[in-house]
Design an enzyme around this catalytic site. Structure first.
Site, PDB file in Angstrom:
ATOM      1  N   ASP A   1     -11.342   4.934   2.580  1.00 29.33           N
ATOM      2  CA  ASP A   1     -10.738   2.756   3.534  1.00 29.33           C
ATOM      3  C   ASP A   1     -12.077   2.537   4.240  1.00 29.33           C
ATOM      4  O   ASP A   1     -12.253   1.310   4.198  1.00 29.33           O
ATOM      5  CB  ASP A   1      -9.454   2.750   4.352  1.00 29.33           C
ATOM      6  CG  ASP A   1      -7.818   2.722   3.771  1.00 29.33           C
ATOM      7  OD1 ASP A   1      -8.350   2.813   3.128  1.00 29.33           O
ATOM      8  OD2 ASP A   1      -7.149   2.813   4.456  1.00 29.33           O
TER       9      ASP A   1
ATOM     10  N   GLU B   1      -0.821   4.885  -5.080  1.00 26.24           N
ATOM     11  CA  GLU B   1      -2.552   4.379  -4.614  1.00 26.24           C
ATOM     12  C   GLU B   1      -2.965   5.257  -3.876  1.00 26.24           C
ATOM     13  O   GLU B   1      -4.596   5.747  -4.835  1.00 26.24           O
ATOM     14  CB  GLU B   1      -2.205   3.217  -3.828  1.00 26.24           C
ATOM     15  CG  GLU B   1      -3.561   2.093  -3.658  1.00 26.24           C
ATOM     16  CD  GLU B   1      -2.950   1.139  -2.413  1.00 26.24           C
ATOM     17  OE1 GLU B   1      -4.053   0.397  -2.463  1.00 26.24           O
ATOM     18  OE2 GLU B   1      -1.979   1.398  -1.673  1.00 26.24           O
ATOM     19  N   HIS B   2      -3.190   6.247  -2.816  1.00 21.46           N
ATOM     20  CA  HIS B   2      -3.485   7.126  -2.254  1.00 21.46           C
ATOM     21  C   HIS B   2      -2.811   8.473  -2.512  1.00 21.46           C
ATOM     22  O   HIS B   2      -1.475   8.459  -1.795  1.00 21.46           O
ATOM     23  CB  HIS B   2      -4.015   6.797  -0.725  1.00 21.46           C
ATOM     24  CG  HIS B   2      -4.575   5.425  -0.544  1.00 21.46           C
ATOM     25  ND1 HIS B   2      -3.510   3.778  -0.296  1.00 21.46           N
ATOM     26  CD2 HIS B   2      -5.716   5.261  -0.513  1.00 21.46           C
ATOM     27  CE1 HIS B   2      -4.434   3.274  -0.450  1.00 21.46           C
ATOM     28  NE2 HIS B   2      -5.480   3.378  -0.057  1.00 21.46           N
TER      29      HIS B   2
ATOM     30  N   HIS C   1       0.482  -0.426   8.064  1.00 19.15           N
ATOM     31  CA  HIS C   1      -0.395  -2.163   7.643  1.00 19.15           C
ATOM     32  C   HIS C   1       0.625  -2.960   7.016  1.00 19.15           C
ATOM     33  O   HIS C   1       0.446  -3.781   7.242  1.00 19.15           O
ATOM     34  CB  HIS C   1      -0.761  -1.649   5.805  1.00 19.15           C
ATOM     35  CG  HIS C   1      -2.173  -0.914   5.607  1.00 19.15           C
ATOM     36  ND1 HIS C   1      -2.774  -1.863   5.784  1.00 19.15           N
ATOM     37  CD2 HIS C   1      -2.230   0.650   5.632  1.00 19.15           C
ATOM     38  CE1 HIS C   1      -4.177  -0.458   5.584  1.00 19.15           C
ATOM     39  NE2 HIS C   1      -3.763   0.103   5.556  1.00 19.15           N
TER      40      HIS C   1
ATOM     41  N   HIS D   1     -12.855 -12.301 -47.492  1.00 14.01           N
ATOM     42  CA  HIS D   1     -13.958 -10.466 -46.284  1.00 14.01           C
ATOM     43  C   HIS D   1     -14.742  -9.939 -47.690  1.00 14.01           C
ATOM     44  O   HIS D   1     -15.515  -9.856 -47.008  1.00 14.01           O
ATOM     45  CB  HIS D   1     -12.326  -9.242 -45.883  1.00 14.01           C
ATOM     46  CG  HIS D   1     -12.164 -10.362 -44.812  1.00 14.01           C
ATOM     47  ND1 HIS D   1     -11.067 -11.048 -44.920  1.00 14.01           N
ATOM     48  CD2 HIS D   1     -12.350 -10.040 -43.468  1.00 14.01           C
ATOM     49  CE1 HIS D   1     -10.900 -11.864 -43.563  1.00 14.01           C
ATOM     50  NE2 HIS D   1     -11.660 -10.801 -42.478  1.00 14.01           N
TER      51      HIS D   1
ATOM     52  N   GLN E   1      -1.232   4.681   6.965  1.00 10.98           N
ATOM     53  CA  GLN E   1      -0.489   3.803   5.930  1.00 10.98           C
ATOM     54  C   GLN E   1       0.406   2.971   6.825  1.00 10.98           C
ATOM     55  O   GLN E   1       0.334   1.249   5.929  1.00 10.98           O
ATOM     56  CB  GLN E   1      -0.573   4.533   4.369  1.00 10.98           C
ATOM     57  CG  GLN E   1      -1.465   5.384   3.731  1.00 10.98           C
ATOM     58  CD  GLN E   1      -2.981   4.178   3.666  1.00 10.98           C
ATOM     59  OE1 GLN E   1      -3.609   4.368   4.611  1.00 10.98           O
ATOM     60  NE2 GLN E   1      -2.213   3.604   2.982  1.00 10.98           N
TER      61      GLN E   1
ATOM     62  N   THR F   1       1.021  -0.931   0.310  1.00 13.26           N
ATOM     63  CA  THR F   1       0.491  -0.006  -0.102  1.00 13.26           C
ATOM     64  C   THR F   1       0.676   1.309  -0.190  1.00 13.26           C
ATOM     65  O   THR F   1       2.411   1.174  -0.167  1.00 13.26           O
ATOM     66  CB  THR F   1      -0.825  -0.054   0.957  1.00 13.26           C
ATOM     67  OG1 THR F   1      -1.911   1.328   0.845  1.00 13.26           O
ATOM     68  CG2 THR F   1      -0.441   0.822   2.155  1.00 13.26           C
TER      69      THR F   1
ATOM     70  N   GLU G   1      -5.889  -5.307 -47.823  1.00  9.37           N
ATOM     71  CA  GLU G   1      -5.114  -6.033 -46.819  1.00  9.37           C
ATOM     72  C   GLU G   1      -4.757  -7.420 -46.997  1.00  9.37           C
ATOM     73  O   GLU G   1      -4.657  -8.539 -46.144  1.00  9.37           O
ATOM     74  CB  GLU G   1      -6.167  -6.318 -45.055  1.00  9.37           C
ATOM     75  CG  GLU G   1      -6.242  -4.480 -44.996  1.00  9.37           C
ATOM     76  CD  GLU G   1      -6.618  -4.869 -43.695  1.00  9.37           C
ATOM     77  OE1 GLU G   1      -7.073  -5.759 -42.658  1.00  9.37           O
ATOM     78  OE2 GLU G   1      -6.975  -4.069 -42.953  1.00  9.37           O
TER      79      GLU G   1
END
Length: 443
Positions: free
Chosen positions: A369, A335-336, A268, A428, A265, A243, A423
């Site tokens: 959170d 992340e944050h 964690h 096709h 943080q 984190t 192509e």
């Protein structure tokens, strides 16, 4: 305790050169991949027996079955602390408000008269959700994974969480209570790479787990490596790493708030990243002092907080001004990301790379959170430069439905044939010629 990186005085480099100057945790998923490969294949071949064996090896518990009995879910909810229940219910309520508004609706575009393309959104059929165990218990991760899946309309939801020795081999009771609150009754006592393998391959027998189309949820490096191993066989949300929090702050920020959020943080995991980006040396020094003061009054200090703050993944980054600060946080792709500056809302509006942005002093990451209504399953390791957090969209597939009349096809057929031949794919073009007697209108 926390190192400093001084980027003042010179023009900041661009792109990868700037990213290389910034702190980041070492997280070698590729190396872990070789260790999880045999575990995943063992689950493929031996199913539940392998899961029971790995529960004893990695979690220290002897299991007779993997699936959590319904009565254990009921009992966990009945015994849940009323205040915790009320907090979870409010978290669920707010998450539903936000995620329900994300649901996309079918849209039809008329390209030409008689020719339409409709985009239809269909939920994946079955998902396996992962709620980590280990150092902490995360009922909030149950909420953040289950709610968007439910709001997307996923019909089959299963959840796995590591068995806990202290709870008779069941996942933590708060995890089970959260599942019960959300109406998830298919829960497995399985953790790590083996849980991801269970969802990817499915198992047979009394505790049979049907294969999932997608697996989401945070976990350790072994979970991340298993997700990489199965990418292509199943959909995944992200390979979640340690984190991260980054705080962009100026002299108007309260150092006590900034320090508290960095510590929040760091608690964690010893690999958690806490980064302050500021143009104020006075704030940097005040935050450093506050870190020492506040750490003395908290827990998880020696096993998590100090190693995290002292690690190479954490730092105070000094910059010349706000413009340089924005450039740094965009290169970091946190992340944050908290914005604690003057006119924080305007600054937040300029951020390009972040999992989630928290504006001003009254929107700390802790709010996100649990009870902001936003999702906390977010990209880490700089992946916010190309990836988003978990949402209702994560569980939806967009399908284009093409509907053309004969006249609408006739009007554009010669262009299709021309491009097919350019192509060197004449068959096709022949598919259109067959519909018009081998003479395409317009040619």
């Amino acid at each position: 305790m926390i190192s400093r990186i001084d980027l003042r005085g010179n023009a900041l480099p661009e792109g990868g050169a700037l990213r290389d100057l910034l702190p980041r945790a070492e997280f070698d998923v590729e190396a872990a991949l070789e260790k999880v490969r045999p575990i995943c294949e063992d689950v493929h071949h031996r199913g539940t027996a392998a899961l029971i064996e790995y529960a004893e090896k990695f979690d220290g518990v002897t299991l007779e079955r993997i699936r959590v009995p319904a009565e254990a879910l009921t009992e966990a909810l009945e015994q849940l602390d009323p205040q915790v229940r009320a907090a979870l219910e409010e978290s669920i309520r707010r998450a539903r408000i936000v995620h329900r508004a994300q649901r996309r609706t079918e849209h039809t575009t008329q390209v030409v008269p008689g020719g339409t393309v409709t985009e239809k959104w269909v939920p994946v059929e079955r998902v396996g959700l992962y709620a980590p165990g280990g150092r902490s218990v995360y009922p909030s991760s149950v909420v953040m994974n289950v709610v968007p899946a439910q709001e997307a309309g996923v019909a089959s939801i299963a959840l796995a969480s590591p068995p806990q020795k202290d709870f008779g081999g069941l996942p933590h009771p708060t995890i089970l209570a959260a599942c019960a609150l959300l109406g998830v009754d298919e829960v497995y006592a399985a953790g790590g790479a083996q849980a991801v393998a269970m969802f990817a391959y499915g198992t047979t027998g009394p505790d049979a787990c049907a294969p999932a189309n997608m697996v989401t949820g945070p976990g350790n490096i072994w979970v991340a490596a298993a997700k990489r191993y199965f990418t292509g066989r199943i959909g995944i949300d992200t390979e979640a790493g340690p984190t991260e929090i980054a705080v962009l702050a100026d002299e108007t920020a309260d150092p006590a708030h900034v320090a508290a959020d960095l510590i929040s943080q760091a608690e964690h995991d010893p690999m958690a990243a806490a980064v302050l980006v500021t143009d104020s040396l006075a704030l940097a020094e005040a935050v450093t002092r506050e870190l020492e003061t506040q750490i003395a009054a908290t827990k998880h200090v020696e096993d998590r907080i100090r190693p995290a703050l002292a690690g190479k993944q954490s730092a105070i980054v000094l910059v010349d001004g706000l413009e340089e600060g924005l450039k740094v946080v965009d290169a970091y792709g946190a992340e944050h990301l908290e914005i604690q500056t003057a006119d924080a809302a305007a600054v937040a509006g300029r951020v390009r790379n972040a999992g989630a942005v928290f504006v001003g002093p009254w929107a700390p990451v802790s709010l996100g959170d649990y009870c902001a209504g936003s999702n906390h399953v977010l990209p880490t390791g700089g992946c916010a430069c190309h990836s988003s957090g978990l949402s209702v969209q994560s569980f939806l597939k967009g399908i284009h439905i093409v509907d053309y009349t004969r006249d609408a096809l006739a009007e554009v057929a010669h262009h299709v044939v021309t491009l097919a031949e350019a192509e060197d794919l004449p068959a096709h073009g022949a598919a259109l010629k067959a519909r018009f007697g081998w003479k395409v209108p317009g040619q």
